[in-house]
Enzyme design. Structure first.
Site, mmCIF file in Angstrom:
data_model
loop_
_atom_site.group_PDB
_atom_site.id
_atom_site.type_symbol
_atom_site.label_atom_id
_atom_site.label_comp_id
_atom_site.label_asym_id
_atom_site.label_seq_id
_atom_site.Cartn_x
_atom_site.Cartn_y
_atom_site.Cartn_z
ATOM 1 N N GLU A 55 0.832 -1.213 0.000
ATOM 2 C CA GLU A 55 0.000 0.000 0.000
ATOM 3 C C GLU A 55 0.865 1.261 0.000
ATOM 4 O O GLU A 55 1.247 1.750 1.063
ATOM 5 C CB GLU A 55 -0.936 -0.006 1.224
ATOM 6 C CG GLU A 55 -1.857 1.213 1.259
ATOM 7 C CD GLU A 55 -2.823 1.222 2.438
ATOM 8 O OE1 GLU A 55 -2.695 0.361 3.337
ATOM 9 O OE2 GLU A 55 -3.694 2.101 2.468
ATOM 10 N N LYS A 61 -2.336 -2.191 -3.268
ATOM 11 C CA LYS A 61 -3.415 -1.371 -2.687
ATOM 12 C C LYS A 61 -3.064 0.095 -2.895
ATOM 13 O O LYS A 61 -2.417 0.718 -2.035
ATOM 14 C CB LYS A 61 -3.582 -1.711 -1.202
ATOM 15 C CG LYS A 61 -4.606 -0.849 -0.478
ATOM 16 C CD LYS A 61 -5.032 -1.469 0.843
ATOM 17 C CE LYS A 61 -5.902 -0.509 1.640
ATOM 18 N NZ LYS A 61 -6.578 -1.143 2.763
ATOM 19 N N SER A 85 -9.733 3.774 0.453
ATOM 20 C CA SER A 85 -10.706 4.857 0.225
ATOM 21 C C SER A 85 -10.103 6.217 0.574
ATOM 22 O O SER A 85 -10.509 7.232 -0.009
ATOM 23 C CB SER A 85 -12.013 4.610 0.977
ATOM 24 O OG SER A 85 -11.838 4.501 2.367
ATOM 25 N N GLY A 86 -9.178 6.269 1.519
ATOM 26 C CA GLY A 86 -8.367 7.462 1.726
ATOM 27 C C GLY A 86 -9.083 8.710 2.219
ATOM 28 O O GLY A 86 -8.520 9.789 2.154
#
Ligand code: 13P
Length: 355
Positions: A177, A219, A261-262
């Site tokens: 990620e 991710k 989604s951040g």
């Protein structure tokens, strides 16, 4: 460790119509979220909240795996079954966050490097023994007029490579990620430029560090306008820029791309995923979700720490999982939201940040 085991786990994580629930907030982060809703954060309240999420009836139709935090993987459901076993019994793959957080990078201009490599081999061994079959490590990259620095990108992707190699050695699929943050006034174009550079560096280092691409999952962030950018890109623009960037930089051997989604509004995160999957350009990887906030927020809100709302919280999680499962196939419609169509993220949640 056999490479085929990693490949079959990775494939299982991105089965058609399913994605990953990120429920791996540290004690510090989950405490902040609970306290915003005036819920006391204790080991037991955190355990109850996680049990609500992990056992939501029907959610395993759309959830292939759950990322847990160290505290959670050691906890049990109310009948005394360890959470990893609860998940395995539901056909859901247990996963674990193994980084120890993003810390200030020495000698840098307020940038961060993710820590957690010391002793990682032994920790992975222990987690594997507890039933985990995949892991997660998040690197954080901030955009300003002058950042990110090449220094920050290089040290973070080097650590991602070291982490991924150790995971594969121990039989865990690494979720990789590299999060380019949406904080700031930057444009979508700048997000695309920085994300492309970061992904280019990730796969260069992964080649050097002998990572089996077939046994990992990426991710990434989507390519979106910074939160404070005066011009917010449309759903279609985000989808096109995101797929363009991924096609340029992510090798076809990677089995799956699951987005974070951040801090996006939960409905918007679903609409973006759906639009990406609806583009007609070839996509050599499965494209799905690994949302934290965008899956959990409505469930946390509905539960509010109250026993009598336990089922309502589970229904809220089921609903978001169902919508995102549909979006991973390009079959989501706004009508699926029913009465909730158009609901915006409440102001108190907008600023919620991960560690
Ligand atoms: P968000 O979807 O809330 O960004 O969380 C995903 C995650 O796992 C962050 O590390």
């Amino acid at each position: 460790m056999k490479r085929e085991n990693l490949e079959s786990t990775a494939k299982g994580m991105v089965t058609d119509g399913k994605g990953i629930l990120a429920a791996d907030e540290t004690v510090g982060t989950i405490t902040k979220r609970l306290e915003t809703l005036k819920i006391e954060s204790t080991e037991e309240s955190r355990r109850t909240y996680r049990e609500m999420l992990l056992t939501a009836p029907g959610a395993s139709e759309f959830i292939s795996g759950v990322i847990m935090y160290d505290e959670t993987i050691r906890q049990k459901d109310s009948k005394g079954t360890p959470f990893p076993e609860v998940l395995t019994n539901l056909g859901v793959i247990p996963g674990i966050k193994v980084d120890t957080g993003a810390k200030l990078l020495a000698g840098s201009d307020d940038e961060k490097v993710t820590e957690g490599l010391d002793g990682l081999r032994d920790r992975l061994k222990e987690y594997y023994g507890m039933g985990a079959r995949f892991a997660k490590w998040r690197a954080v990259i901030r955009i300003t007029d002058t950042l990110p620095s090449p220094y920050c990108i290089r040290v973070n992707v080097h650590a991602l490579g070291r982490y991924a190699a150790l995971c594969q050695e121990q039989g865990l699929v690494p979720i990789v990620e590299p999060e380019v943050l949406m904080d700031g006034p930057h444009s979508m174009e700048r997000c695309e430029e920085v994300t492309g550079e970061v992904l280019y560096r990730v796969f260069h280092v992964f080649h050097e560090q002998r990572i089996a691409l077939e046994g990992m999952i990426l991710k990434p962030n989507m390519i979106i306008s910074g939160k404070e950018c005066p011009r917010q890109a449309s759903v279609q623009e985000v989808a096109e820029a995101t797929l363009r960037c991924l096609r340029r930089h992510v090798p076809a051997a990677v089995p799956g791309i699951i987005f974070l989604s951040g801090g996006q509004n939960d409905h918007v995160a679903t609409a973006h995923l759906n639009a990406i999957n609806n583009l007609t350009l070839p996509k050599p990887w499965k494209i799905s979700f690994s949302y934290g906030r965008a899956l959990q927020d409505p469930a946390l809100e509905a539960w509010h720490g109250k026993k009598e709302n336990f089922n309502a919280g589970q229904e809220a999680l089921y609903h978001r999982a169902k919508c995102n499962g549909a979006a991973s196939l390009g079959k989501y419609t706004e009508e699926m939201e029913g009465d909730l169509a158009g609901t915006a993220t409440p102001a108190h949640r907008a600023g919620w940040h991960d560690d």
